[in-house]
Design an enzyme around this catalytic site. Structure first.
Site, PDB file in Angstrom:
ATOM      1  N   VAL A 122      40.194  41.796  40.777  1.00  0.00           N
ATOM      2  CA  VAL A 122      40.213  40.649  41.686  1.00  0.00           C
ATOM      3  C   VAL A 122      41.114  39.539  41.136  1.00  0.00           C
ATOM      4  O   VAL A 122      41.817  38.874  41.904  1.00  0.00           O
ATOM      5  CB  VAL A 122      38.786  40.153  41.987  1.00  0.00           C
ATOM      6  CG1 VAL A 122      38.810  38.924  42.888  1.00  0.00           C
ATOM      7  CG2 VAL A 122      37.969  41.264  42.633  1.00  0.00           C
TER       8      VAL A 122
ATOM      9  N   ALA B 213      44.585  40.598  41.998  1.00  0.00           N
ATOM     10  CA  ALA B 213      44.788  40.460  43.439  1.00  0.00           C
ATOM     11  C   ALA B 213      44.941  39.000  43.850  1.00  0.00           C
ATOM     12  O   ALA B 213      45.868  38.639  44.584  1.00  0.00           O
ATOM     13  CB  ALA B 213      43.621  41.094  44.195  1.00  0.00           C
ATOM     14  N   GLU B 214      44.055  38.147  43.361  1.00  0.00           N
ATOM     15  CA  GLU B 214      44.109  36.739  43.749  1.00  0.00           C
ATOM     16  C   GLU B 214      45.367  36.067  43.200  1.00  0.00           C
ATOM     17  O   GLU B 214      45.960  35.222  43.859  1.00  0.00           O
ATOM     18  CB  GLU B 214      42.856  35.985  43.309  1.00  0.00           C
ATOM     19  CG  GLU B 214      42.838  34.577  43.846  1.00  0.00           C
ATOM     20  CD  GLU B 214      41.455  33.960  43.935  1.00  0.00           C
ATOM     21  OE1 GLU B 214      41.395  32.799  44.361  1.00  0.00           O
ATOM     22  OE2 GLU B 214      40.462  34.618  43.590  1.00  0.00           O
ATOM     23  N   THR B 215      45.764  36.450  42.010  1.00  0.00           N
ATOM     24  CA  THR B 215      46.999  35.901  41.436  1.00  0.00           C
ATOM     25  C   THR B 215      48.185  36.229  42.335  1.00  0.00           C
ATOM     26  O   THR B 215      48.972  35.344  42.696  1.00  0.00           O
ATOM     27  CB  THR B 215      47.228  36.475  40.020  1.00  0.00           C
ATOM     28  OG1 THR B 215      46.147  36.048  39.180  1.00  0.00           O
ATOM     29  CG2 THR B 215      48.548  36.010  39.440  1.00  0.00           C
TER      30      THR B 215
END
Length: 152
Positions: A73, A76-78
């Site tokens: 996550v 992904a968020e980065t």
């Protein structure tokens, strides 16, 4: 070691993380973030439409010896947040409002590659899908992030 960063500190951080030179001026004041550095994320491509980065499994595992789900996550968020920030431009700001992930298989060694693809690039919202794969190209997880775009 000081907790106060200077643009010179951030420049070295940007170069080490593989951020393209044309983005250095934009990111020089903030860098890429301490968590991105700690996770060992390295950027290979950076645009609002597509971002690609790698992250080592080593150092980012859970007690069973596989890549921590939270590490998926973080990658992904980065990627989704940086892509949304590029879309927002220098006068805009991207704020994550939703992120979710499905984990398909574990990985215990090597590099994970995250490939972020824009689903929607609007005036006030962006949505990106991020697929994490192992070194053999097998899908490890699929994530989606939505960012709110506002004036900085």
């Amino acid at each position: 070691m000081s907790d106060i960063y200077t643009p010179t500190d951030h420049l070295a951080e940007l170069v080490e993380a593989g951020v393209p030179e044309e983005m250095h001026a934009w990111l020089a004041e903030w860098g890429i973030g301490a968590l991105v550095v700690k996770m060992g994320i390295k950027f290979l491509e950076m645009s609002a439409e597509r971002m690609v980065a790698t992250m080592p499994v080593e150092g980012n595992t859970q007690v069973a010896g596989i890549l921590h789900g939270g590490a998926h996550v973080v990658l992904a968020e980065t990627l989704g947040s940086f892509a949304a920030g590029i879309h927002a431009g220098p006068k805009g700001q991207a704020l994550g409002i939703e992120v979710g992930a499905t984990h398909h298989r574990g990985v215990s060694k090597g590099l994970v590659t995250g490939t972020c693809t824009a689903i929607h690039l609007g005036r006030t919202l962006t949505t990106h899908e991020i697929v994490m794969t192992d070194e053999d190209g097998r899908r490890l997880s699929t994530a989606r992030i939505t960012n709110l775009i506002r004036e900085a």
